[in-house]
Design a protein around this motif. Structure first.
Motif, PDB file in Angstrom:
ATOM      1  N   LYS A 187      53.778-144.024 -12.972  1.00 38.36           N
ATOM      2  CA  LYS A 187      53.661-145.481 -13.014  1.00 38.36           C
ATOM      3  C   LYS A 187      54.997-146.179 -12.759  1.00 38.36           C
ATOM      4  O   LYS A 187      55.049-147.402 -12.703  1.00 38.36           O
ATOM      5  CB  LYS A 187      53.066-145.925 -14.352  1.00 38.36           C
ATOM      6  CG  LYS A 187      51.583-145.641 -14.455  1.00 38.36           C
ATOM      7  CD  LYS A 187      51.035-146.178 -15.764  1.00 38.36           C
ATOM      8  CE  LYS A 187      49.524-146.156 -15.747  1.00 38.36           C
ATOM      9  NZ  LYS A 187      48.947-147.134 -16.634  1.00 38.36           N
ATOM     10  N   THR A 188      56.081-145.405 -12.578  1.00 36.38           N
ATOM     11  CA  THR A 188      57.375-146.005 -12.244  1.00 36.38           C
ATOM     12  C   THR A 188      57.624-145.950 -10.732  1.00 36.38           C
ATOM     13  O   THR A 188      58.660-146.405 -10.258  1.00 36.38           O
ATOM     14  CB  THR A 188      58.541-145.295 -12.956  1.00 36.38           C
ATOM     15  OG1 THR A 188      58.698-143.973 -12.426  1.00 36.38           O
ATOM     16  CG2 THR A 188      58.336-145.231 -14.454  1.00 36.38           C
ATOM     17  N   ILE A 189      56.682-145.379  -9.989  1.00 38.67           N
ATOM     18  CA  ILE A 189      56.835-145.225  -8.537  1.00 38.67           C
ATOM     19  C   ILE A 189      55.915-146.237  -7.854  1.00 38.67           C
ATOM     20  O   ILE A 189      54.722-146.272  -8.120  1.00 38.67           O
ATOM     21  CB  ILE A 189      56.482-143.784  -8.104  1.00 38.67           C
ATOM     22  CG1 ILE A 189      57.350-142.773  -8.858  1.00 38.67           C
ATOM     23  CG2 ILE A 189      56.652-143.633  -6.592  1.00 38.67           C
ATOM     24  CD1 ILE A 189      56.915-141.326  -8.696  1.00 38.67           C
ATOM     25  N   GLU A 191      60.284-135.107  -7.503  1.00 42.39           N
ATOM     26  CA  GLU A 191      61.559-135.196  -8.220  1.00 42.39           C
ATOM     27  C   GLU A 191      61.405-135.861  -9.590  1.00 42.39           C
ATOM     28  O   GLU A 191      61.968-135.407 -10.574  1.00 42.39           O
ATOM     29  CB  GLU A 191      62.594-135.934  -7.370  1.00 42.39           C
ATOM     30  CG  GLU A 191      63.083-135.091  -6.209  1.00 42.39           C
ATOM     31  CD  GLU A 191      64.009-135.839  -5.270  1.00 42.39           C
ATOM     32  OE1 GLU A 191      64.217-137.064  -5.443  1.00 42.39           O
ATOM     33  OE2 GLU A 191      64.531-135.196  -4.350  1.00 42.39           O
ATOM     34  N   LYS A 192      60.642-136.936  -9.647  1.00 40.75           N
ATOM     35  CA  LYS A 192      60.486-137.645 -10.925  1.00 40.75           C
ATOM     36  C   LYS A 192      59.686-136.813 -11.926  1.00 40.75           C
ATOM     37  O   LYS A 192      60.007-136.809 -13.109  1.00 40.75           O
ATOM     38  CB  LYS A 192      59.858-139.017 -10.711  1.00 40.75           C
ATOM     39  CG  LYS A 192      60.853-139.988 -10.086  1.00 40.75           C
ATOM     40  CD  LYS A 192      60.480-141.420 -10.306  1.00 40.75           C
ATOM     41  CE  LYS A 192      61.615-142.320  -9.837  1.00 40.75           C
ATOM     42  NZ  LYS A 192      61.266-143.726  -9.893  1.00 40.75           N
ATOM     43  N   VAL A 193      58.653-136.116 -11.465  1.00 36.45           N
ATOM     44  CA  VAL A 193      57.864-135.278 -12.379  1.00 36.45           C
ATOM     45  C   VAL A 193      58.711-134.097 -12.841  1.00 36.45           C
ATOM     46  O   VAL A 193      58.709-133.736 -14.021  1.00 36.45           O
ATOM     47  CB  VAL A 193      56.542-134.814 -11.716  1.00 36.45           C
ATOM     48  CG1 VAL A 193      55.832-133.773 -12.573  1.00 36.45           C
ATOM     49  CG2 VAL A 193      55.628-136.017 -11.477  1.00 36.45           C
ATOM     50  N   LYS A 194      59.487-133.498 -11.922  1.00 28.18           N
ATOM     51  CA  LYS A 194      60.372-132.375 -12.282  1.00 28.18           C
ATOM     52  C   LYS A 194      61.438-132.796 -13.282  1.00 28.18           C
ATOM     53  O   LYS A 194      61.960-131.961 -14.015  1.00 28.18           O
ATOM     54  CB  LYS A 194      61.083-131.833 -11.031  1.00 28.18           C
ATOM     55  CG  LYS A 194      60.368-130.683 -10.381  1.00 28.18           C
ATOM     56  CD  LYS A 194      61.283-130.007  -9.394  1.00 28.18           C
ATOM     57  CE  LYS A 194      60.874-130.348  -8.001  1.00 28.18           C
ATOM     58  NZ  LYS A 194      61.508-129.566  -6.958  1.00 28.18           N
ATOM     59  N   SER A 195      61.768-134.084 -13.323  1.00 24.81           N
ATOM     60  CA  SER A 195      62.821-134.555 -14.235  1.00 24.81           C
ATOM     61  C   SER A 195      62.374-134.521 -15.690  1.00 24.81           C
ATOM     62  O   SER A 195      63.200-134.614 -16.596  1.00 24.81           O
ATOM     63  CB  SER A 195      63.276-135.957 -13.837  1.00 24.81           C
ATOM     64  OG  SER A 195      62.295-136.910 -14.228  1.00 24.81           O
ATOM     65  N   PRO A 244      56.080-138.395  -1.404  1.00 20.35           N
ATOM     66  CA  PRO A 244      55.795-137.133  -2.108  1.00 20.35           C
ATOM     67  C   PRO A 244      57.042-136.499  -2.727  1.00 20.35           C
ATOM     68  O   PRO A 244      56.984-135.949  -3.827  1.00 20.35           O
ATOM     69  CB  PRO A 244      55.205-136.242  -1.014  1.00 20.35           C
ATOM     70  CG  PRO A 244      54.707-137.186   0.027  1.00 20.35           C
ATOM     71  CD  PRO A 244      55.624-138.375  -0.031  1.00 20.35           C
ATOM     72  N   VAL A 245      58.171-136.610  -2.049  1.00 21.03           N
ATOM     73  CA  VAL A 245      59.426-136.059  -2.569  1.00 21.03           C
ATOM     74  C   VAL A 245      59.836-136.804  -3.833  1.00 21.03           C
ATOM     75  O   VAL A 245      60.239-136.206  -4.831  1.00 21.03           O
ATOM     76  CB  VAL A 245      60.552-136.129  -1.495  1.00 21.03           C
ATOM     77  CG1 VAL A 245      61.886-135.703  -2.079  1.00 21.03           C
ATOM     78  CG2 VAL A 245      60.181-135.272  -0.296  1.00 21.03           C
ATOM     79  N   GLU A 246      59.698-138.130  -3.818  1.00 14.73           N
ATOM     80  CA  GLU A 246      60.030-138.938  -5.001  1.00 14.73           C
ATOM     81  C   GLU A 246      59.128-138.557  -6.174  1.00 14.73           C
ATOM     82  O   GLU A 246      59.596-138.419  -7.310  1.00 14.73           O
ATOM     83  CB  GLU A 246      59.881-140.429  -4.689  1.00 14.73           C
ATOM     84  CG  GLU A 246      60.269-141.313  -5.853  1.00 14.73           C
ATOM     85  CD  GLU A 246      60.128-142.804  -5.568  1.00 14.73           C
ATOM     86  OE1 GLU A 246      60.375-143.582  -6.508  1.00 14.73           O
ATOM     87  OE2 GLU A 246      59.776-143.197  -4.435  1.00 14.73           O
ATOM     88  N   VAL A 249      56.075-144.377   4.165  1.00 20.06           N
ATOM     89  CA  VAL A 249      56.761-143.524   3.186  1.00 20.06           C
ATOM     90  C   VAL A 249      56.124-142.131   3.086  1.00 20.06           C
ATOM     91  O   VAL A 249      56.332-141.424   2.117  1.00 20.06           O
ATOM     92  CB  VAL A 249      56.818-144.191   1.792  1.00 20.06           C
ATOM     93  CG1 VAL A 249      57.727-145.402   1.817  1.00 20.06           C
ATOM     94  CG2 VAL A 249      55.433-144.536   1.304  1.00 20.06           C
ATOM     95  N   ALA A 250      55.376-141.742   4.123  1.00 17.57           N
ATOM     96  CA  ALA A 250      54.691-140.440   4.109  1.00 17.57           C
ATOM     97  C   ALA A 250      55.657-139.280   3.874  1.00 17.57           C
ATOM     98  O   ALA A 250      55.302-138.287   3.258  1.00 17.57           O
ATOM     99  CB  ALA A 250      53.926-140.238   5.409  1.00 17.57           C
TER     100      ALA A 250
END
Length: 106
Positions: A18-20, A69-73, A64-66, A59-60
């Motif tokens: 929800k922050t993306i 990265e955010k979930v991995k954080s 997905p990279v964002e 943003v294809a």
């Protein structure tokens, strides 16, 4: 892992998602309905099944990279993988009531 722990991790992942935001629509990707499913296995690896508003989405490559990265954080997650699908195709009907309200569609 207990069902409660799995639920807690799932809730944390949703909070991060929800922050993306989609750069073209001022609503987060979760409320937009772009996240189809989130899986977490016993090794605390997450897999996110998501779509984009269109295959030509600007943003294809980066979205997905964002997400990964955010979930991995999250300290509970060891690894994250995003799988993009266009089945089913995203439509405005997939947006939450909150997103539709935000965009003046209700």
């Amino acid at each position: 892992m207990t069902e409660e722990v799995i639920q807690e991790i799932g809730d944390k992942i949703v909070r991060v998602l929800k922050t993306i935001y989609d750069p073209e629509i001022p609503v987060d990707i979760y409320e937009l309905g772009l996240i189809y499913d989130v899986f977490v296995n016993e090794d605390n690896d997450a897999k996110i099944l998501m779509t984009l508003t269109s295959p030509n989405c600007p943003v294809a490559e980066t979205l997905p990279v964002e997400v990964e990265e955010k979930v991995k954080s999250l300290k509970e997650i060891n690894n994250a993988e995003v799988e993009i699908t266009f089945d089913p195709t995203w439509t405005q009907e997939m947006m939450s009531e909150e997103a539709k309200l935000e965009l003046g569609m209700l």
